[in-house]
Design a protein around this motif. Structure first.
Motif, PDB file in Angstrom:
ATOM      1  N   ALA A  91       1.108  -1.258  -0.315  1.00  0.00           N
ATOM      2  CA  ALA A  91      -0.135   0.062   0.066  1.00  0.00           C
ATOM      3  C   ALA A  91       0.948   1.228   0.032  1.00  0.00           C
ATOM      4  CB  ALA A  91      -1.104  -0.074   1.245  1.00  0.00           C
ATOM      5  N   SER A  92       1.961   1.122   0.889  1.00  0.00           N
ATOM      6  CA  SER A  92       2.832   2.428   0.840  1.00  0.00           C
ATOM      7  C   SER A  92       3.515   2.599  -0.529  1.00  0.00           C
ATOM      8  CB  SER A  92       3.880   2.161   1.782  1.00  0.00           C
ATOM      9  OG  SER A  92       4.933   3.424   1.942  1.00  0.00           O
ATOM     10  N   LEU A  93       3.963   1.781  -1.091  1.00  0.00           N
ATOM     11  CA  LEU A  93       4.452   1.758  -2.644  1.00  0.00           C
ATOM     12  C   LEU A  93       3.561   2.148  -3.637  1.00  0.00           C
ATOM     13  CD1 LEU A  93       6.651   1.247  -4.548  1.00  0.00           C
ATOM     14  CD2 LEU A  93       5.939  -1.068  -4.816  1.00  0.00           C
ATOM     15  N   LEU A  94       2.292   1.673  -3.517  1.00  0.00           N
ATOM     16  CA  LEU A  94       1.220   2.077  -4.553  1.00  0.00           C
ATOM     17  C   LEU A  94       0.892   3.317  -4.254  1.00  0.00           C
ATOM     18  CD1 LEU A  94      -0.800  -1.301  -5.069  1.00  0.00           C
ATOM     19  CD2 LEU A  94       0.917  -0.258  -6.498  1.00  0.00           C
ATOM     20  N   THR A  95       0.627   4.192  -3.113  1.00  0.00           N
ATOM     21  CA  THR A  95       0.307   5.269  -2.616  1.00  0.00           C
ATOM     22  C   THR A  95       1.365   6.323  -3.170  1.00  0.00           C
ATOM     23  OG1 THR A  95      -0.674   4.611  -0.638  1.00  0.00           O
ATOM     24  CG2 THR A  95      -0.074   7.008  -0.832  1.00  0.00           C
ATOM     25  N   PRO A 142     -24.169   6.799  -6.793  1.00  0.00           N
ATOM     26  CA  PRO A 142     -24.743   7.554  -5.421  1.00  0.00           C
ATOM     27  C   PRO A 142     -23.467   7.939  -4.809  1.00  0.00           C
ATOM     28  CG  PRO A 142     -26.055   5.533  -5.823  1.00  0.00           C
ATOM     29  CD  PRO A 142     -25.037   5.686  -6.884  1.00  0.00           C
ATOM     30  N   PHE A 143     -23.515   8.973  -4.041  1.00  0.00           N
ATOM     31  CA  PHE A 143     -22.305   9.427  -3.368  1.00  0.00           C
ATOM     32  C   PHE A 143     -22.221   8.852  -1.933  1.00  0.00           C
ATOM     33  CE2 PHE A 143     -20.918  12.287   0.320  1.00  0.00           C
ATOM     34  CZ  PHE A 143     -19.645  12.553  -0.256  1.00  0.00           C
ATOM     35  N   ASP A 144     -21.224   8.352  -1.788  1.00  0.00           N
ATOM     36  CA  ASP A 144     -20.781   7.645  -0.441  1.00  0.00           C
ATOM     37  C   ASP A 144     -19.597   8.241   0.418  1.00  0.00           C
ATOM     38  OD1 ASP A 144     -20.369   5.743   1.575  1.00  0.00           O
ATOM     39  OD2 ASP A 144     -20.184   3.932   0.201  1.00  0.00           O
ATOM     40  N   PRO A 145     -20.045   8.815   1.486  1.00  0.00           N
ATOM     41  CA  PRO A 145     -18.912   9.677   2.154  1.00  0.00           C
ATOM     42  C   PRO A 145     -17.810   8.589   2.445  1.00  0.00           C
ATOM     43  CG  PRO A 145     -20.801   9.354   3.373  1.00  0.00           C
ATOM     44  CD  PRO A 145     -21.178   8.952   2.033  1.00  0.00           C
ATOM     45  N   THR A 146     -17.857   7.324   2.504  1.00  0.00           N
ATOM     46  CA  THR A 146     -16.740   6.600   2.982  1.00  0.00           C
ATOM     47  C   THR A 146     -15.884   6.243   2.073  1.00  0.00           C
ATOM     48  OG1 THR A 146     -18.092   4.577   2.431  1.00  0.00           O
ATOM     49  CG2 THR A 146     -18.440   5.192   4.638  1.00  0.00           C
ATOM     50  N   ILE A 147     -16.079   6.382   0.732  1.00  0.00           N
ATOM     51  CA  ILE A 147     -15.268   6.241  -0.532  1.00  0.00           C
ATOM     52  C   ILE A 147     -15.114   7.388  -1.297  1.00  0.00           C
ATOM     53  CG2 ILE A 147     -15.599   3.745  -0.315  1.00  0.00           C
ATOM     54  CD1 ILE A 147     -17.479   4.095  -2.967  1.00  0.00           C
ATOM     55  N   HIS A 148     -16.175   8.473  -0.955  1.00  0.00           N
ATOM     56  CA  HIS A 148     -15.841   9.837  -1.916  1.00  0.00           C
ATOM     57  C   HIS A 148     -15.504  11.000  -1.156  1.00  0.00           C
ATOM     58  CE1 HIS A 148     -18.927   7.214  -4.403  1.00  0.00           C
ATOM     59  NE2 HIS A 148     -17.676   7.099  -5.002  1.00  0.00           N
ATOM     60  N   GLU A 149     -15.051  11.865  -1.719  1.00  0.00           N
ATOM     61  CA  GLU A 149     -14.645  13.029  -1.206  1.00  0.00           C
ATOM     62  C   GLU A 149     -15.171  13.974  -2.072  1.00  0.00           C
ATOM     63  OE1 GLU A 149     -10.781  15.887   0.142  1.00  0.00           O
ATOM     64  OE2 GLU A 149     -10.574  13.722  -0.492  1.00  0.00           O
ATOM     65  N   GLN A 169     -10.946  12.972  -9.632  1.00  0.00           N
ATOM     66  CA  GLN A 169      -9.755  12.294  -9.332  1.00  0.00           C
ATOM     67  C   GLN A 169     -10.251  10.787  -8.929  1.00  0.00           C
ATOM     68  OE1 GLN A 169      -7.071  13.259  -6.323  1.00  0.00           O
ATOM     69  NE2 GLN A 169      -5.141  13.881  -7.952  1.00  0.00           N
ATOM     70  N   PRO A 170      -9.729   9.823  -9.664  1.00  0.00           N
ATOM     71  CA  PRO A 170     -10.068   8.590  -9.357  1.00  0.00           C
ATOM     72  C   PRO A 170      -9.607   8.011  -8.117  1.00  0.00           C
ATOM     73  CG  PRO A 170      -8.808   8.337 -11.007  1.00  0.00           C
ATOM     74  CD  PRO A 170      -9.015   9.913 -10.861  1.00  0.00           C
ATOM     75  N   GLY A 171     -10.520   7.148  -7.226  1.00  0.00           N
ATOM     76  CA  GLY A 171     -10.210   6.571  -5.889  1.00  0.00           C
ATOM     77  C   GLY A 171      -9.404   5.286  -6.274  1.00  0.00           C
ATOM     78  N   TYR A 172      -8.787   4.790  -5.292  1.00  0.00           N
ATOM     79  CA  TYR A 172      -7.900   3.482  -5.629  1.00  0.00           C
ATOM     80  C   TYR A 172      -8.188   2.704  -4.377  1.00  0.00           C
ATOM     81  CZ  TYR A 172      -5.690   5.144  -9.787  1.00  0.00           C
ATOM     82  OH  TYR A 172      -5.579   5.703 -11.024  1.00  0.00           O
ATOM     83  N   ARG A 173      -8.143   1.501  -4.379  1.00  0.00           N
ATOM     84  CA  ARG A 173      -8.141   0.463  -3.177  1.00  0.00           C
ATOM     85  C   ARG A 173      -7.548  -0.672  -3.514  1.00  0.00           C
ATOM     86  NH1 ARG A 173     -13.702  -0.512  -5.222  1.00  0.00           N
ATOM     87  NH2 ARG A 173     -14.648   0.934  -3.691  1.00  0.00           N
ATOM     88  N   ILE A 174      -7.066  -1.260  -2.285  1.00  0.00           N
ATOM     89  CA  ILE A 174      -6.396  -2.495  -2.250  1.00  0.00           C
ATOM     90  C   ILE A 174      -7.254  -3.660  -1.552  1.00  0.00           C
ATOM     91  CG2 ILE A 174      -4.212  -3.880  -1.937  1.00  0.00           C
ATOM     92  CD1 ILE A 174      -2.892  -1.397  -1.950  1.00  0.00           C
ATOM     93  N   GLY A 175      -8.048  -4.562  -2.180  1.00  0.00           N
ATOM     94  CA  GLY A 175      -9.018  -5.345  -1.637  1.00  0.00           C
ATOM     95  C   GLY A 175     -10.064  -4.535  -0.995  1.00  0.00           C
ATOM     96  N   GLU A 176     -10.473  -4.565   0.392  1.00  0.00           N
ATOM     97  CA  GLU A 176     -11.350  -3.868   0.937  1.00  0.00           C
ATOM     98  C   GLU A 176     -10.963  -2.597   1.478  1.00  0.00           C
ATOM     99  OE1 GLU A 176     -14.365  -4.388   0.708  1.00  0.00           O
ATOM    100  OE2 GLU A 176     -14.005  -6.191  -0.401  1.00  0.00           O
ATOM    101  N   ARG A 177      -9.500  -2.278   1.287  1.00  0.00           N
ATOM    102  CA  ARG A 177      -8.964  -1.167   2.007  1.00  0.00           C
ATOM    103  C   ARG A 177      -8.859  -0.038   1.118  1.00  0.00           C
ATOM    104  NH1 ARG A 177      -2.444  -1.203   4.728  1.00  0.00           N
ATOM    105  NH2 ARG A 177      -2.674   1.137   5.241  1.00  0.00           N
ATOM    106  N   THR A 178      -9.486   1.187   1.524  1.00  0.00           N
ATOM    107  CA  THR A 178      -9.283   2.483   0.514  1.00  0.00           C
ATOM    108  C   THR A 178      -8.009   3.158   0.667  1.00  0.00           C
ATOM    109  OG1 THR A 178     -11.747   2.453   0.286  1.00  0.00           O
ATOM    110  CG2 THR A 178     -10.294   4.542  -0.142  1.00  0.00           C
ATOM    111  N   ILE A 179      -7.035   3.405  -0.230  1.00  0.00           N
ATOM    112  CA  ILE A 179      -5.864   4.092   0.038  1.00  0.00           C
ATOM    113  C   ILE A 179      -6.014   5.381  -0.253  1.00  0.00           C
ATOM    114  CG2 ILE A 179      -4.610   1.957   0.072  1.00  0.00           C
ATOM    115  CD1 ILE A 179      -3.581   2.720  -2.894  1.00  0.00           C
ATOM    116  N   ARG A 180      -7.078   5.997  -1.159  1.00  0.00           N
ATOM    117  CA  ARG A 180      -7.483   6.962  -1.710  1.00  0.00           C
ATOM    118  C   ARG A 180      -9.020   7.176  -2.171  1.00  0.00           C
ATOM    119  NH1 ARG A 180      -4.541  10.467  -6.483  1.00  0.00           N
ATOM    120  NH2 ARG A 180      -6.168   9.425  -7.636  1.00  0.00           N
ATOM    121  N   PRO A 181      -9.672   8.160  -1.454  1.00  0.00           N
ATOM    122  CA  PRO A 181     -11.233   8.247  -1.952  1.00  0.00           C
ATOM    123  C   PRO A 181     -11.181   8.861  -3.146  1.00  0.00           C
ATOM    124  CG  PRO A 181     -10.606   9.889  -0.353  1.00  0.00           C
ATOM    125  CD  PRO A 181      -9.418   9.003  -0.436  1.00  0.00           C
TER     126      PRO A 181
END
Length: 214
Positions: A91-95, A142-149, A169-181
């Protein structure tokens, strides 16, 4: 009264017709009868030692089972920690690579993803996808505050709920972990707007031949 003759000792009674062999056999039988209690004591001691050995074996078996359970728990904990450390490192590398992916996305949107740059960009996207990186965020969802900013806000007559109308700006996740909304522009229904007509209910009424209200 009879007087005892000095110099003579009393001897045990021996049958008058007994031989020396019979006399010795009788003495051996008397010794065997006297030795029987000693044999019983030996058996009791052996049983006690056997019971102690059995208890010691049970204690050692319980200790072994406890150690085995602790070892299995330790292995599971180490494996879980290893996976967690790996996920954090990935996750650190991909961020750190997200700005590069953003540049690739902007170049694609402007038609600048050509030539050798296109090959490098596609290879980079393939590698990060293999590492588990997933992009998310689409217009109209639909807007979801847990994954959208939400970075921009407006009202629109054609929406019935808070909706993402633009992906800034698109969001990114790894599995169920969101690394950027996903950073989005949202639109809400117009204040005081009437709720959307239920077309399903109207169609059902028409098919059932319900009378119109006067």
């Amino acid at each position: 009264m009879s007087e005892e003759t000095p110099g003579f000792e009393e001897k045990p009674d021996v049958p008058a017709d007994g031989t020396p062999e019979e006399t010795e056999a009788a003495a051996s039988a008397d010794k065997a009868e006297g030795a029987a209690p000693a044999g019983d004591a030996t058996d009791v001691a052996l049983l006690a030692r056997l019971d102690q050995a059995r208890k010691a074996l049970e204690e050692r078996t319980a200790d072994l089972q406890r150690l085995q359970a602790e070892y299995q728990n330790y292995r599971r904990r180490v494996e879980r920690d290893r996976v967690t450390v790996k996920e954090i490192a990935v996750a650190s590398l991909l961020t750190e690579l997200l700005p590069v992916l953003d540049d690739i996305g902007r170049a694609r949107d402007h038609g600048e993803l050509v030539g050798g740059f296109k090959s490098v960009a596609e290879s980079t996207e393939t590698i990060v996808a293999k590492m588990g990186l997933q992009q998310f965020g689409k217009e109209g969802e639909p807007f979801d505050p847990t994954i959208h900013e939400a970075l921009m806000h407006s009202y629109a007559p054609d929406v019935t709920e808070t909706t993402c109308v633009a992906i800034l700006q698109p969001g990114y996740r790894i599995g169920e972990r969101t690394i950027r909304p996903a950073r989005v522009a949202v639109a809400e229904p117009q204040p005081g707007a009437a709720p959307a007509k239920d077309d399903t209910k109207s169609s059902a009424d028409e098919e059932s031949g319900a009378p119109e209200e006067g």
